[in-house]
Scaffold this motif. Structure first.
Motif, short mmCIF file in Angstrom:
data_model
loop_
_atom_site.label_atom_id
_atom_site.label_comp_id
_atom_site.label_asym_id
_atom_site.label_seq_id
_atom_site.Cartn_x
_atom_site.Cartn_y
_atom_site.Cartn_z
N PRO A 205 -13.14 11.02 -0.32
CA PRO A 205 -12.44 12.19 -0.88
C PRO A 205 -11.66 11.80 -2.13
CG PRO A 205 -11.11 11.21 0.83
CD PRO A 205 -12.32 10.34 0.70
N ILE A 206 -11.36 12.82 -2.95
CA ILE A 206 -10.46 12.62 -4.08
C ILE A 206 -9.02 12.84 -3.62
CG2 ILE A 206 -9.73 13.65 -6.28
CD1 ILE A 206 -12.70 14.06 -6.91
N VAL A 207 -8.85 13.75 -2.67
CA VAL A 207 -7.52 14.04 -2.14
C VAL A 207 -6.89 12.78 -1.54
CG1 VAL A 207 -6.26 15.36 -0.40
CG2 VAL A 207 -8.06 16.46 -1.74
N LEU A 208 -5.70 12.44 -2.01
CA LEU A 208 -4.91 11.30 -1.51
C LEU A 208 -5.64 9.96 -1.59
CD1 LEU A 208 -3.14 12.95 1.57
CD2 LEU A 208 -2.15 12.42 -0.68
N ASN A 209 -6.57 9.84 -2.54
CA ASN A 209 -7.30 8.60 -2.74
C ASN A 209 -6.70 7.89 -3.97
OD1 ASN A 209 -9.12 6.53 -3.15
ND2 ASN A 209 -10.92 7.79 -2.77
N ALA A 210 -5.78 6.96 -3.71
CA ALA A 210 -5.03 6.32 -4.79
C ALA A 210 -5.92 5.54 -5.75
CB ALA A 210 -3.96 5.39 -4.21
N THR A 211 -7.09 5.11 -5.29
CA THR A 211 -7.99 4.30 -6.14
C THR A 211 -8.45 5.07 -7.36
OG1 THR A 211 -8.76 3.15 -4.16
CG2 THR A 211 -10.10 2.92 -6.15
N MET B 22 1.61 1.61 -2.34
CA MET B 22 1.16 2.75 -3.15
C MET B 22 0.91 3.98 -2.27
SD MET B 22 0.37 3.83 -6.21
CE MET B 22 -0.66 4.94 -7.11
N ASN B 23 0.19 3.77 -1.15
CA ASN B 23 -0.11 4.88 -0.25
C ASN B 23 1.16 5.47 0.34
OD1 ASN B 23 -2.86 4.78 -0.65
ND2 ASN B 23 -3.20 3.31 1.00
N GLY B 24 2.13 4.56 0.67
CA GLY B 24 3.40 5.03 1.22
C GLY B 24 4.15 5.89 0.22
N PHE B 25 4.11 5.49 -1.05
CA PHE B 25 4.77 6.27 -2.10
C PHE B 25 4.11 7.63 -2.25
CE2 PHE B 25 4.67 7.56 -6.60
CZ PHE B 25 6.03 7.79 -6.79
N MET B 26 2.77 7.65 -2.23
CA MET B 26 2.04 8.90 -2.36
C MET B 26 2.33 9.85 -1.20
SD MET B 26 0.51 9.17 -5.16
CE MET B 26 0.08 8.13 -6.56
N ASP B 27 2.38 9.29 0.00
CA ASP B 27 2.68 10.12 1.17
C ASP B 27 4.08 10.73 1.05
OD1 ASP B 27 0.24 9.53 2.23
OD2 ASP B 27 0.96 7.91 3.54
N LEU C 225 -6.86 7.94 -8.59
CA LEU C 225 -5.82 8.83 -9.12
C LEU C 225 -5.79 8.80 -10.65
CD1 LEU C 225 -3.37 10.68 -8.82
CD2 LEU C 225 -1.94 8.63 -8.57
N ILE C 226 -5.93 7.61 -11.24
CA ILE C 226 -5.83 7.49 -12.70
C ILE C 226 -6.93 8.29 -13.41
CG2 ILE C 226 -5.99 5.87 -14.64
CD1 ILE C 226 -4.51 3.83 -12.92
N PRO C 227 -8.21 8.07 -13.11
CA PRO C 227 -9.23 8.86 -13.82
C PRO C 227 -9.16 10.34 -13.48
CG PRO C 227 -10.24 7.61 -12.05
CD PRO C 227 -8.83 7.10 -12.20
N TRP C 228 -8.76 10.67 -12.26
CA TRP C 228 -8.66 12.07 -11.85
C TRP C 228 -7.68 12.83 -12.74
CZ3 TRP C 228 -10.75 15.98 -9.58
CH2 TRP C 228 -9.99 17.04 -9.08
N ILE C 229 -6.58 12.19 -13.11
CA ILE C 229 -5.59 12.85 -13.94
C ILE C 229 -5.85 12.62 -15.43
CG2 ILE C 229 -3.15 12.78 -14.62
CD1 ILE C 229 -2.41 12.47 -11.71
N VAL C 230 -6.25 11.40 -15.81
CA VAL C 230 -6.34 11.03 -17.22
C VAL C 230 -7.57 11.64 -17.90
CG1 VAL C 230 -6.71 9.10 -18.79
CG2 VAL C 230 -4.99 8.93 -16.99
N ALA C 231 -8.72 11.65 -17.23
CA ALA C 231 -9.96 12.12 -17.86
C ALA C 231 -9.84 13.54 -18.42
CB ALA C 231 -11.13 12.00 -16.90
N PRO C 232 -9.37 14.52 -17.63
CA PRO C 232 -9.24 15.87 -18.19
C PRO C 232 -8.28 15.95 -19.37
CG PRO C 232 -9.13 15.94 -15.79
CD PRO C 232 -9.03 14.50 -16.19
N LEU C 233 -7.22 15.15 -19.35
CA LEU C 233 -6.26 15.18 -20.45
C LEU C 233 -6.88 14.64 -21.73
CD1 LEU C 233 -3.02 13.94 -18.60
CD2 LEU C 233 -3.86 16.28 -18.91
N ILE C 234 -7.64 13.56 -21.61
CA ILE C 234 -8.30 12.97 -22.79
C ILE C 234 -9.35 13.91 -23.35
CG2 ILE C 234 -9.85 11.12 -23.54
CD1 ILE C 234 -8.37 9.24 -21.65
#
Length: 421
Positions: A334-340, A1-6, A342-351
């Motif tokens: 950090p939130i930056v590049l923290n894959a753990t 996952m981290n490799g994909f994000m990088d 990522l889901i709430p970081w993106i999903v919460a504002p959308l919901i």
């Protein structure tokens, strides 16, 4: 996952950096910021004139006495934006900015109709309608200002200027130097206006409004377009790029136009035409603790999580978060590049944004009136000011609770898997 994000980050960051450093987007952002103190003053006047506990007679009297506070600021926002575009674009080319701003504003006026039609159908000539200088004129103003500044800079760079002797005062020398570039630029717009008026019996304001502005504003006011913009804000922040600045530089012209249209309707006592506006984005996204709505995250870190490192970050971040500044938690967690997370970081504002839109569309909470509220105003108070209703503040509190529920399982997992105590 981290490799994909990088790998993804390496591909995304150059594109985002180029977008963030784009000359025209940077100029547009700075031009809107030029008008910010003025729109804030106008917003304060609108709020004071329309407090909920005033009756209609009192509101009418206050608007008669103090209504020019809004008319001279927010209602003619296109004036400040066109001047700002000319000024900042010329400065970016190392050309005298003040003359570029004046020429850009005059170019906008050259394609602006000096007449208006009353509700009875009577045409009055020799006047400028406020809507031409506000929401309706926003896009033609931006287009005219950019083109005018480009022509002005091109002529200036070519050296087509009147150069005065060294003993002439600088102000006089600069004025003569600007003479030929200004005349050529203004002549271009005068001829364009004459051609459109003479050949097609219309004006550029109405053409641009119908062909460009109306479709773009309609698209930008939709929930799907808003969610896409919000997704990119979160996505870019995840890679350490200021998503708010990058996305807003593209969307601000649309959101500000929607804001002005709401304000005009609110002042006229009509139904508000839009839910998505600049105040909606400021109050019900950024206004919940900063980008990503992280006030709930900070509270959970400070008072719920077990690991001391998260408690310390949460408590240090709490004061800034109350004023919607969340860089401490974005880079400290950090939130930056923290894959753990990522889901709430993106999903919460959308919901939460979807919920807010639906609640306002159903009429359970008033939509933002068009009053500009600084993004640093704390939660609850900003919601009340934006909607002129206590329901707006209560909705913000509900939003924070929802964000907390979405984030909690992921924060608990992060807390559990962190070895540092």
């Amino acid at each position: 996952m981290n490799g994909f994000m990088d790998s993804l980050g390496q591909k995304i960051m150059p594109i985002a950096n180029k977008l963030g450093q784009n000359r025209y987007l940077s100029v547009l952002r700075d031009a809107f910021m030029l008008s910010f103190p003025l729109t804030m003053f106008g917003s304060i006047i609108v709020v004071m004139n329309n407090l909920p506990f005033f009756n209609d007679a009192t509101k009418g009297t206050l608007n008669t006495l103090f209504g020019n506070g809004q008319n001279a600021t927010m209602s003619i926002m296109s004036i400040f934006v066109t001047f700002g575009i000319g000024y900042y674009l010329c400065k970016s080319y190392d050309v005298e900015g003040i003359y570029g701003g004046a020429v850009s504003f005059a170019s906008f006026l050259l394609v602006t109709p000096f007449f208006m039609t009353t509700s009875e159908g009577t045409e009055i000539s020799g006047v400028l309608s406020l809507d031409r200088l506000g929401a309706k004129g926003m896009f033609i103003g931006m287009i005219a200002a950019f083109i005018a500044a480009e022509i002005y800079c091109f002529v200036t760079k070519k050296g087509w200027q009147i150069k005065m002797p060294d003993g002439v005062p600088p102000a006089v020398a600069k004025s003569f130097a600007a003479l030929i570039p200004a005349i050529l630029t203004l002549t271009f717009f005068l001829l364009v206006n004459a051609g459109v008026t003479g050949l097609f019996n219309t004006n550029l304001h109405d053409v641009v409004y119908e062909v460009i502005q109306k479709p773009l504003v309609g698209l930008g006011s939709s929930l799907p377009a808003t969610l896409i913009a919000l997704f990119f804000v979160q996505f870019l922040w995840f890679f350490g790029l200021h998503g708010q600045i990058i996305v807003n530089s593209v969307m601000d012209p649309i959101w500000n136009t929607l804001m002005l249209e709401n304000l005009e309707a609110y002042k006229a006592g009509k139904e508000l035409p839009h839910i998505i506006t600049k105040p909606f984005m400021e109050t019900f996204t950024v206004g919940l603790g900063g980008s990503g709505m992280t006030l709930a995250v900070v509270l959970i870190m400070a008072f719920v999580m077990k690991k001391k490192q998260y408690q310390d970050i949460g408590r240090l971040s709490l004061a800034p978060a109350l004023f919607n500044v969340n860089e401490p938690v974005i880079f400290g967690m950090p939130i930056v590049l923290n894959a753990t997370i990522l889901i709430p970081w993106i999903v919460a504002p959308l919901i939460v944004t979807t919920l807010n839109y639906l609640v306002m569309a159903a009429g359970l909470v008033p939509a933002p009136t068009g009053v500009s509220v600084p993004w640093t105003v704390p939660i609850f108070f900003s919601g009340m000011l934006a909607t002129n209703s206590i329901l707006g503040g209560l909705l913000q509190i509900i939003d924070v609770v929802i964000v907390g529920f979405i984030w909690y399982p992921f924060l608990r997992l992060l807390d559990k898997n962190t070895e540092m105590g």
